[in-house]
Scaffold this motif. Structure first.
Motif, PDB file in Angstrom:
ATOM      1  N   VAL A 122      42.028  42.574 -10.939  1.00  0.00           N
ATOM      2  CA  VAL A 122      41.764  42.764  -9.511  1.00  0.00           C
ATOM      3  C   VAL A 122      41.860  44.240  -9.146  1.00  0.00           C
ATOM      4  CG1 VAL A 122      42.492  42.199  -7.156  1.00  0.00           C
ATOM      5  CG2 VAL A 122      42.652  40.462  -8.976  1.00  0.00           C
ATOM      6  N   GLU A 123      40.756  44.801  -8.692  1.00  0.00           N
ATOM      7  CA  GLU A 123      40.764  46.185  -8.200  1.00  0.00           C
ATOM      8  C   GLU A 123      41.004  46.221  -6.700  1.00  0.00           C
ATOM      9  OE1 GLU A 123      38.385  49.466  -9.850  1.00  0.00           O
ATOM     10  OE2 GLU A 123      37.265  49.368  -7.961  1.00  0.00           O
ATOM     11  N   LYS A 124      40.446  45.240  -5.970  1.00  0.00           N
ATOM     12  CA  LYS A 124      40.638  45.164  -4.519  1.00  0.00           C
ATOM     13  C   LYS A 124      40.938  43.707  -4.171  1.00  0.00           C
ATOM     14  CE  LYS A 124      38.287  46.222  -0.137  1.00  0.00           C
ATOM     15  NZ  LYS A 124      38.101  44.834   0.363  1.00  0.00           N
ATOM     16  N   PRO A 125      42.155  43.430  -3.687  1.00  0.00           N
ATOM     17  CA  PRO A 125      42.559  42.037  -3.466  1.00  0.00           C
ATOM     18  C   PRO A 125      41.954  41.413  -2.214  1.00  0.00           C
ATOM     19  CG  PRO A 125      44.326  43.533  -2.839  1.00  0.00           C
ATOM     20  CD  PRO A 125      43.235  44.388  -3.430  1.00  0.00           C
ATOM     21  N   GLY A 126      42.171  40.119  -2.099  1.00  0.00           N
ATOM     22  CA  GLY A 126      41.656  39.348  -0.975  1.00  0.00           C
ATOM     23  C   GLY A 126      41.464  37.902  -1.393  1.00  0.00           C
ATOM     24  N   THR A 127      40.590  37.207  -0.691  1.00  0.00           N
ATOM     25  CA  THR A 127      40.337  35.792  -0.979  1.00  0.00           C
ATOM     26  C   THR A 127      38.882  35.586  -1.357  1.00  0.00           C
ATOM     27  OG1 THR A 127      42.068  35.108   0.576  1.00  0.00           O
ATOM     28  CG2 THR A 127      40.446  33.445  -0.055  1.00  0.00           C
ATOM     29  N   VAL A 128      38.652  34.880  -2.458  1.00  0.00           N
ATOM     30  CA  VAL A 128      37.308  34.508  -2.898  1.00  0.00           C
ATOM     31  C   VAL A 128      37.122  33.020  -2.627  1.00  0.00           C
ATOM     32  CG1 VAL A 128      35.734  34.308  -4.851  1.00  0.00           C
ATOM     33  CG2 VAL A 128      37.249  36.287  -4.676  1.00  0.00           C
ATOM     34  N   ALA A 132      39.375  24.607  -7.426  1.00  0.00           N
ATOM     35  CA  ALA A 132      39.966  25.095  -6.179  1.00  0.00           C
ATOM     36  C   ALA A 132      38.842  25.512  -5.238  1.00  0.00           C
ATOM     37  CB  ALA A 132      40.891  26.279  -6.451  1.00  0.00           C
ATOM     38  N   ASP A 133      39.082  25.411  -3.937  1.00  0.00           N
ATOM     39  CA  ASP A 133      38.088  25.821  -2.945  1.00  0.00           C
ATOM     40  C   ASP A 133      38.072  27.334  -2.767  1.00  0.00           C
ATOM     41  OD1 ASP A 133      37.284  23.183  -2.396  1.00  0.00           O
ATOM     42  OD2 ASP A 133      38.907  22.938  -0.946  1.00  0.00           O
ATOM     43  N   GLU A 134      39.223  27.957  -2.993  1.00  0.00           N
ATOM     44  CA  GLU A 134      39.333  29.402  -2.860  1.00  0.00           C
ATOM     45  C   GLU A 134      40.463  29.908  -3.739  1.00  0.00           C
ATOM     46  OE1 GLU A 134      39.996  29.649   1.399  1.00  0.00           O
ATOM     47  OE2 GLU A 134      42.133  29.969   1.070  1.00  0.00           O
ATOM     48  N   LEU A 135      40.423  31.206  -4.032  1.00  0.00           N
ATOM     49  CA  LEU A 135      41.469  31.865  -4.803  1.00  0.00           C
ATOM     50  C   LEU A 135      42.002  33.042  -4.001  1.00  0.00           C
ATOM     51  CD1 LEU A 135      39.893  32.015  -8.396  1.00  0.00           C
ATOM     52  CD2 LEU A 135      41.486  30.302  -7.489  1.00  0.00           C
ATOM     53  N   GLU A 136      43.307  33.072  -3.828  1.00  0.00           N
ATOM     54  CA  GLU A 136      43.953  34.204  -3.168  1.00  0.00           C
ATOM     55  C   GLU A 136      44.370  35.201  -4.241  1.00  0.00           C
ATOM     56  OE1 GLU A 136      47.780  35.269  -0.286  1.00  0.00           O
ATOM     57  OE2 GLU A 136      47.350  33.180  -0.833  1.00  0.00           O
ATOM     58  N   LEU A 137      43.794  36.399  -4.181  1.00  0.00           N
ATOM     59  CA  LEU A 137      44.009  37.398  -5.224  1.00  0.00           C
ATOM     60  C   LEU A 137      44.839  38.565  -4.711  1.00  0.00           C
ATOM     61  CD1 LEU A 137      40.401  37.551  -6.734  1.00  0.00           C
ATOM     62  CD2 LEU A 137      42.306  36.112  -7.427  1.00  0.00           C
ATOM     63  N   SER A 138      45.854  38.920  -5.461  1.00  0.00           N
ATOM     64  CA  SER A 138      46.632  40.127  -5.213  1.00  0.00           C
ATOM     65  C   SER A 138      46.363  41.098  -6.356  1.00  0.00           C
ATOM     66  CB  SER A 138      48.130  39.787  -5.146  1.00  0.00           C
ATOM     67  OG  SER A 138      48.615  39.453  -6.443  1.00  0.00           O
ATOM     68  N   PHE A 139      47.060  42.227  -6.363  1.00  0.00           N
ATOM     69  CA  PHE A 139      46.888  43.161  -7.476  1.00  0.00           C
ATOM     70  C   PHE A 139      47.403  42.577  -8.790  1.00  0.00           C
ATOM     71  CE2 PHE A 139      46.793  46.430  -4.024  1.00  0.00           C
ATOM     72  CZ  PHE A 139      45.529  46.916  -4.298  1.00  0.00           C
ATOM     73  N   GLU A 140      48.144  41.485  -8.725  1.00  0.00           N
ATOM     74  CA  GLU A 140      48.648  40.826  -9.928  1.00  0.00           C
ATOM     75  C   GLU A 140      47.718  39.725 -10.421  1.00  0.00           C
ATOM     76  OE1 GLU A 140      52.629  39.476  -9.362  1.00  0.00           O
ATOM     77  OE2 GLU A 140      53.443  41.502  -9.210  1.00  0.00           O
ATOM     78  N   GLY A 141      46.650  39.448  -9.682  1.00  0.00           N
ATOM     79  CA  GLY A 141      45.738  38.368 -10.052  1.00  0.00           C
ATOM     80  C   GLY A 141      45.830  37.230  -9.047  1.00  0.00           C
TER      81      GLY A 141
END
Length: 201
Positions: free
Chosen positions: A171-177, A30-39
Motif C-alpha cells: 500500500v502506497e496510499k491507504p483508503g478503502t477499495v 468481501a465487499d470492500e477492503l480497508e487498507l492502511s500502510f500495513e495492508g
C-alpha cells in the motif's frame, strides 16, 4: 544504452475482493477492503514487516524484513488458464489466498515492478513483482477443488501457474477499495539491464 520502452496506462476493474481476517492463508469474499500502510487491517499478511522464508535464501529463515507482500492480486483470465493446465473446472481466487481479482488488464502477471495501481476510490498500490507459485497454495487449491491426487496437483500447480500466479503489492496510499471499482495501471518505463552495455560479459 539499452532500448527504453515508454511507460503507459491501462484501465481495468476490481472483479472481486477477498480478505484473510480469520488468521489463515485462505481468503474469503468481501465487499470492500480497508487498507492502511500495513495492508488490509487485521489480515493474515498485514504488517509493515514480515519474516523471511524460502523466497529469500540470502537471509536466515525468519529474519524480520520489509513486507512487500501485503496483498496478492490475480486476474480471471490467468486463473482460467491455470485451471485448464491442471485439468480442473476452475481456480477460485480465495483458494490460493488472493486479495484482489483484477480484470481487463492483459498479461496481468507480467506487469513490471514499480507499476502503480490507482483505484477509483483513491487507494494506490505499488507492485513489487510476480507472486511465485508454491506448494502451500497448490495444496490449498487441490483440497478445495476436490481432486484425488492432492500432492500431485500441488506440484503441478507450481509448474502450470508460473508467470500466471498474479502479483504481490504493498500500500502506497491507504483508503478503502470496493468491489467493482475502476483501476488504472501506470506502467513505468522499462529496459533490460546488461553488463554488456559497459563492456562486461
Amino acid at each position: 544504452m539499452p532500448e527504453i520502452v515508454p511507460g503507459r496506462r491501462i484501465s481495468g476493474r476490481v472483479a472481486g475482493l477477498f480478505d484473510a481476517l480469520h488468521g489463515h492463508f485462505g481468503t474469503r469474499a468481501a465487499d470492500e477492503l480497508e487498507l492502511s500502510f500495513e495492508g488490509i487491517r487485521g489480515d493474515y499478511h498485514a504488517g509493515l514487516t514480515r519474516k523471511s522464508g524460502g523466497r529469500e535464501p540470502w537471509y536466515p529463515r525468519g529474519t524480520e524484513m520489509r513486507n512487500e507482500r501485503q496483498l496478492s492480486l490475480v486476474a480471471p483470465d490467468e486463473l482460467a488458464a491455470i485451471a485448464g493446465g491442471l485439468g480442473i473446472a476452475e481456480v477460485k481466487p480465495e483458494w490460493i489466498g488472493a486479495n484482489m481479482n483484477i480484470e481487463g488488464i492483459p498479461l496481468f502477471s507480467m506487469l513490471p515492478p514499480r507499476t502503480l495501481l490507482f483505484f477509483e476510490g483513491g487507494v494506490t498500490l505499488r507492485v513489487d513483482g510476480q507472486n511465485a507459485p508454491c506448494k502451500i497454495a497448490g495444496t490449498a487449491l487441490a483440497e478445495n477443488a476436490g481432486v484425488a491426487d492432492v500432492a500431485g496437483t500441488a506440484l503441478d500447480f507450481v509448474r502450470v501457474s508460473k508467470r500466471l500466479r498474479g502479483l504481490v503489492a504493498w500500500v502506497e496510499k491507504p483508503g478503502t477499495v470496493k468491489a467493482g471499482e475502476k483501476v488504472e495501471a501506470k506502467i513505468p518505463e522499462q529496459w533490460i539491464w546488461s553488463s554488456g552495455f559497459i563492456g562486461g560479459e
